[in-house]
Every structure is written in C-alpha cells, then in structure tokens.
Scaffold this motif. Structure first.
Motif, PDB file in Angstrom:
ATOM      1  N   LYS A 152      -3.570   0.631   8.019  1.00 62.95           N
ATOM      2  CA  LYS A 152      -3.519   0.401   9.478  1.00 62.95           C
ATOM      3  C   LYS A 152      -4.848   0.741  10.149  1.00 62.95           C
ATOM      4  O   LYS A 152      -5.113   0.290  11.255  1.00 62.95           O
ATOM      5  CB  LYS A 152      -2.400   1.230  10.109  1.00 62.95           C
ATOM      6  CG  LYS A 152      -1.015   0.705   9.806  1.00 62.95           C
ATOM      7  CD  LYS A 152       0.017   1.556  10.510  1.00 62.95           C
ATOM      8  CE  LYS A 152       1.210   0.726  10.910  1.00 62.95           C
ATOM      9  NZ  LYS A 152       2.123   1.473  11.780  1.00 62.95           N
ATOM     10  N   GLU A 153      -5.668   1.554   9.463  1.00 62.04           N
ATOM     11  CA  GLU A 153      -6.989   1.896  10.002  1.00 62.04           C
ATOM     12  C   GLU A 153      -8.013   0.798   9.700  1.00 62.04           C
ATOM     13  O   GLU A 153      -9.096   0.790  10.282  1.00 62.04           O
ATOM     14  CB  GLU A 153      -7.467   3.226   9.414  1.00 62.04           C
ATOM     15  CG  GLU A 153      -6.572   4.397   9.778  1.00 62.04           C
ATOM     16  CD  GLU A 153      -6.934   5.666   9.020  1.00 62.04           C
ATOM     17  OE1 GLU A 153      -8.095   5.804   8.573  1.00 62.04           O
ATOM     18  OE2 GLU A 153      -6.036   6.512   8.861  1.00 62.04           O
ATOM     19  N   TYR A 154      -7.676  -0.108   8.780  1.00 63.02           N
ATOM     20  CA  TYR A 154      -8.617  -1.139   8.343  1.00 63.02           C
ATOM     21  C   TYR A 154      -8.278  -2.533   8.830  1.00 63.02           C
ATOM     22  O   TYR A 154      -9.134  -3.414   8.852  1.00 63.02           O
ATOM     23  CB  TYR A 154      -8.708  -1.135   6.807  1.00 63.02           C
ATOM     24  CG  TYR A 154      -9.442   0.076   6.299  1.00 63.02           C
ATOM     25  CD1 TYR A 154     -10.797   0.006   6.029  1.00 63.02           C
ATOM     26  CD2 TYR A 154      -8.795   1.291   6.136  1.00 63.02           C
ATOM     27  CE1 TYR A 154     -11.490   1.120   5.589  1.00 63.02           C
ATOM     28  CE2 TYR A 154      -9.477   2.419   5.699  1.00 63.02           C
ATOM     29  CZ  TYR A 154     -10.825   2.314   5.437  1.00 63.02           C
ATOM     30  OH  TYR A 154     -11.518   3.434   5.013  1.00 63.02           O
TER      31      TYR A 154
ATOM     32  N   ARG B 126     -12.674  -4.424   3.113  1.00 62.80           N
ATOM     33  CA  ARG B 126     -11.681  -3.554   3.752  1.00 62.80           C
ATOM     34  C   ARG B 126     -10.517  -3.269   2.803  1.00 62.80           C
ATOM     35  O   ARG B 126     -10.019  -2.142   2.748  1.00 62.80           O
ATOM     36  CB  ARG B 126     -11.153  -4.216   5.028  1.00 62.80           C
ATOM     37  CG  ARG B 126     -12.169  -4.265   6.160  1.00 62.80           C
ATOM     38  CD  ARG B 126     -11.657  -5.174   7.289  1.00 62.80           C
ATOM     39  NE  ARG B 126     -12.616  -5.307   8.351  1.00 62.80           N
ATOM     40  CZ  ARG B 126     -12.587  -4.592   9.480  1.00 62.80           C
ATOM     41  NH1 ARG B 126     -11.628  -3.708   9.681  1.00 62.80           N
ATOM     42  NH2 ARG B 126     -13.495  -4.773  10.403  1.00 62.80           N
TER      43      ARG B 126
ATOM     44  N   ARG C 275      -5.112   9.066  -2.537  1.00 59.58           N
ATOM     45  CA  ARG C 275      -4.147   9.971  -1.898  1.00 59.58           C
ATOM     46  C   ARG C 275      -2.955  10.225  -2.817  1.00 59.58           C
ATOM     47  O   ARG C 275      -2.446  11.342  -2.894  1.00 59.58           O
ATOM     48  CB  ARG C 275      -3.681   9.398  -0.556  1.00 59.58           C
ATOM     49  CG  ARG C 275      -4.750   9.470   0.506  1.00 59.58           C
ATOM     50  CD  ARG C 275      -4.259   8.943   1.831  1.00 59.58           C
ATOM     51  NE  ARG C 275      -5.326   9.056   2.829  1.00 59.58           N
ATOM     52  CZ  ARG C 275      -5.231   8.631   4.077  1.00 59.58           C
ATOM     53  NH1 ARG C 275      -4.111   8.059   4.502  1.00 59.58           N
ATOM     54  NH2 ARG C 275      -6.238   8.772   4.918  1.00 59.58           N
TER      55      ARG C 275
ATOM     56  N   SER D 201       0.106   3.992   1.177  1.00 60.18           N
ATOM     57  CA  SER D 201      -0.341   4.836   2.284  1.00 60.18           C
ATOM     58  C   SER D 201      -0.515   3.986   3.542  1.00 60.18           C
ATOM     59  O   SER D 201      -0.856   2.805   3.467  1.00 60.18           O
ATOM     60  CB  SER D 201      -1.678   5.498   1.916  1.00 60.18           C
ATOM     61  OG  SER D 201      -2.295   6.061   3.044  1.00 60.18           O
TER      62      SER D 201
ATOM     63  N   VAL E 241      -2.891   4.137   5.445  1.00 52.50           N
ATOM     64  CA  VAL E 241      -4.321   4.023   5.717  1.00 52.50           C
ATOM     65  C   VAL E 241      -4.737   2.579   6.018  1.00 52.50           C
ATOM     66  O   VAL E 241      -5.697   2.352   6.749  1.00 52.50           O
ATOM     67  CB  VAL E 241      -5.164   4.619   4.558  1.00 52.50           C
ATOM     68  CG1 VAL E 241      -5.073   3.757   3.316  1.00 52.50           C
ATOM     69  CG2 VAL E 241      -6.609   4.807   4.986  1.00 52.50           C
TER      70      VAL E 241
ATOM     71  N   GLU F 142     -11.630  -0.721   0.099  1.00 52.20           N
ATOM     72  CA  GLU F 142     -11.739   0.640   0.625  1.00 52.20           C
ATOM     73  C   GLU F 142     -10.356   1.230   0.931  1.00 52.20           C
ATOM     74  O   GLU F 142     -10.041   2.345   0.510  1.00 52.20           O
ATOM     75  CB  GLU F 142     -12.621   0.644   1.878  1.00 52.20           C
ATOM     76  CG  GLU F 142     -13.033   2.039   2.276  1.00 52.20           C
ATOM     77  CD  GLU F 142     -14.183   2.078   3.263  1.00 52.20           C
ATOM     78  OE1 GLU F 142     -14.326   3.119   3.920  1.00 52.20           O
ATOM     79  OE2 GLU F 142     -14.924   1.076   3.392  1.00 52.20           O
ATOM     80  N   ALA F 143      -9.526   0.483   1.644  1.00 51.55           N
ATOM     81  CA  ALA F 143      -8.211   0.997   2.047  1.00 51.55           C
ATOM     82  C   ALA F 143      -7.311   1.277   0.840  1.00 51.55           C
ATOM     83  O   ALA F 143      -6.676   2.335   0.759  1.00 51.55           O
ATOM     84  CB  ALA F 143      -7.536   0.009   2.990  1.00 51.55           C
TER      85      ALA F 143
ATOM     86  N   SER G  68       0.849  -1.181   0.000  1.00 52.32           N
ATOM     87  CA  SER G  68       0.000   0.000   0.000  1.00 52.32           C
ATOM     88  C   SER G  68       0.890   1.238   0.000  1.00 52.32           C
ATOM     89  O   SER G  68       1.853   1.297   0.756  1.00 52.32           O
ATOM     90  CB  SER G  68      -0.912   0.037   1.236  1.00 52.32           C
ATOM     91  OG  SER G  68      -1.588   1.290   1.311  1.00 52.32           O
TER      92      SER G  68
ATOM     93  N   THR H  97      -5.864  -5.093  11.653  1.00 50.83           N
ATOM     94  CA  THR H  97      -5.120  -5.229  12.898  1.00 50.83           C
ATOM     95  C   THR H  97      -4.269  -6.484  12.801  1.00 50.83           C
ATOM     96  O   THR H  97      -4.779  -7.551  12.456  1.00 50.83           O
ATOM     97  CB  THR H  97      -6.103  -5.368  14.093  1.00 50.83           C
ATOM     98  OG1 THR H  97      -6.953  -4.219  14.106  1.00 50.83           O
ATOM     99  CG2 THR H  97      -5.355  -5.473  15.407  1.00 50.83           C
TER     100      THR H  97
END
Length: 97
Positions: free
Chosen positions: A27-29, A44, A55, A23, A25, A47-48, A21, A31
């Motif tokens: 890490k927000e989707y 997920r 971005r 970005s 990001v 979206e991520a 990735s 764990t």
C-alpha cells in the motif's frame, strides 16, 4: 499471523491478475486506480515484495516463498510487454482478507 493483502492489476493488454503480498507494505508503493510505467511497476513490485518477504523472515525465520514466487510471476509476465511503447500497468484495487 501477518496481515496479508492482494492487489488486482491490469496489464497493458487489458488482462488482469490478482497478486499476493504477505504484508500491507504494498500500500506504500501502489495507489488504486493509478497506472505505472512498466519498469516503474516492476521496480516498485521488487522493492515491496522483497520487504514483505523480509518481514516474514524476521518474524518466522525464513523468507516468504509466496511473495518471492509472486514476484517471479510478475517479472515473467512483464517480459511479454517490454517491447510495447509506453506499456503501463494499472493498479485496480486492494483486497484484504
């Protein structure tokens, strides 16, 4: 330069992939050391990686081909496991360069 990250996953058959990735990001989707139902993992990921690509587009004027390519690879690989009941994908770890 944008902060990139790789996330190591384990498919339902025990095989592993290292995904990219552009970005943080993801890490927000996801764990680390957590499993996700296949369809949830796909949603997920979509979206991520789309946000990550957007971005890059906002910063450089074009979407991130690597992020979109990674998403295509995930989608293709996931299609092999759709017939398995309760198929899950495990997030093993994040790797930052």
């Amino acid at each position: 330069m944008m902060p990139e990250i790789r996330f190591q996953i384990e498919w339902p058959d025990g095989s592993q992939d290292l995904c990219y990735s552009p970005s943080l990001v993801v890490k927000e989707y996801f764990t680390p050391d957590q499993s996700y139902d296949l369809e949830d993992f796909l949603a997920r990921s979509r979206e991520a990686l789309t946000i990550a690509s957007d971005r890059v587009k906002a910063k450089y004027g074009r979407p991130c081909g690597l992020a979109l390519g990674q998403l295509q690879e995930i989608e293709a690989r996931a299609s092999q496991y759709r017939q398995l009941p309760q198929a899950q994908v495990r997030i093993l770890q994040f790797r930052e360069p």
